[in-house]
Design a protein around this motif. Sequence first.
Motif, PDB file in Angstrom:
ATOM      1  N   TRP A   1       0.845  -1.201   0.000  1.00 45.71           N
ATOM      2  CA  TRP A   1       0.000   0.000   0.000  1.00 45.71           C
ATOM      3  C   TRP A   1       0.877   1.246   0.000  1.00 45.71           C
ATOM      4  N   PRO A   2       1.535   1.539  -1.114  1.00 44.09           N
ATOM      5  CA  PRO A   2       2.500   2.642  -1.133  1.00 44.09           C
ATOM      6  C   PRO A   2       1.909   4.020  -0.830  1.00 44.09           C
ATOM      7  N   MET A   3       0.736   4.323  -1.382  1.00 49.07           N
ATOM      8  CA  MET A   3       0.167   5.649  -1.143  1.00 49.07           C
ATOM      9  C   MET A   3      -0.319   5.786   0.297  1.00 49.07           C
ATOM     10  N   LEU A   4      -0.916   4.737   0.828  1.00 50.33           N
ATOM     11  CA  LEU A   4      -1.355   4.769   2.220  1.00 50.33           C
ATOM     12  C   LEU A   4      -0.149   4.897   3.151  1.00 50.33           C
ATOM     13  N   ALA A   5       0.909   4.152   2.864  1.00 45.66           N
ATOM     14  CA  ALA A   5       2.127   4.248   3.678  1.00 45.66           C
ATOM     15  C   ALA A   5       2.707   5.653   3.609  1.00 45.66           C
ATOM     16  N   LEU A   6       2.683   6.255   2.417  1.00 45.01           N
ATOM     17  CA  LEU A   6       3.198   7.620   2.275  1.00 45.01           C
ATOM     18  C   LEU A   6       2.349   8.606   3.062  1.00 45.01           C
ATOM     19  N   LEU A   7       1.037   8.542   2.886  1.00 47.01           N
ATOM     20  CA  LEU A   7       0.148   9.460   3.611  1.00 47.01           C
ATOM     21  C   LEU A   7       0.292   9.324   5.123  1.00 47.01           C
ATOM     22  N   LEU A   8       0.303   8.092   5.608  1.00 43.14           N
ATOM     23  CA  LEU A   8       0.412   7.880   7.051  1.00 43.14           C
ATOM     24  C   LEU A   8       1.790   8.279   7.580  1.00 43.14           C
TER      25      LEU A   8
ATOM     26  N   PHE B   1       9.965   7.236  -2.628  1.00 43.20           N
ATOM     27  CA  PHE B   1      10.514   6.477  -3.762  1.00 43.20           C
ATOM     28  C   PHE B   1       9.552   5.374  -4.176  1.00 43.20           C
ATOM     29  N   THR B   2       9.063   4.624  -3.200  1.00 48.20           N
ATOM     30  CA  THR B   2       8.148   3.521  -3.486  1.00 48.20           C
ATOM     31  C   THR B   2       6.862   4.037  -4.123  1.00 48.20           C
ATOM     32  N   ALA B   3       6.307   5.118  -3.577  1.00 53.33           N
ATOM     33  CA  ALA B   3       5.066   5.687  -4.120  1.00 53.33           C
ATOM     34  C   ALA B   3       5.282   6.253  -5.523  1.00 53.33           C
ATOM     35  N   ALA B   4       6.455   6.816  -5.765  1.00 54.54           N
ATOM     36  CA  ALA B   4       6.745   7.399  -7.083  1.00 54.54           C
ATOM     37  C   ALA B   4       6.884   6.334  -8.158  1.00 54.54           C
ATOM     38  N   ALA B   5       7.154   5.100  -7.762  1.00 53.54           N
ATOM     39  CA  ALA B   5       7.302   4.014  -8.729  1.00 53.54           C
ATOM     40  C   ALA B   5       5.957   3.403  -9.115  1.00 53.54           C
TER      41      ALA B   5
END
Length: 171
Positions: free
Chosen positions: A65-72, A99-103
């Motif tokens: 869950w890259p976007m959720l991880a980024l937001l949190l 980095f993960t979310a950007a990929a």
Amino acid sequence: MSDSLPLRAPAYVRHFDKLVDLTLAAITVVVFVAAALATFVQSPWDGAIQLALVLAVLMLFRRRWPMLALLLSIAAIFVYHLSSWSPAGWIWPASVVYFTAAATPRVRWAVAIGVAQLIYSAIDARWIIHQNLTRYLIHTVGEGLLLTVVIGAGLAYAATLRWQERQYSAG
């Protein structure tokens, strides 16, 4: 028999990814607490260790869950920053999650979150302007450059994976 890509990564790749994520989570806790102690945080138990643990757990879920991880991650950093002085240890785990979310195909959201964070940081650091304008500019431009490099690296990584996938399916 077709030469299509496997639906799931081989077991050794999945295990290696889990090992990498566990290592990043452990490093997150160590680096963040060390940064807190090095920057003279009175007691790391007043929030630094809790934030380190939250960022470490989010590091474990960033692939799924890259976007959720980024937001949190950014929300946790923001809350910590509002309630306490913020040492620099949070920068590297946030960079990994960016980095993960950007990929992902949702890179625009990662950019939007990054821009919002940069605006907040620039406004929050405005007190530096009166003391040292050069330091303020280095701080603000430096964060912008770091975000640009991290998101650019994520985009390049995703492009490389797509290229490899096309090469594999063509060959």
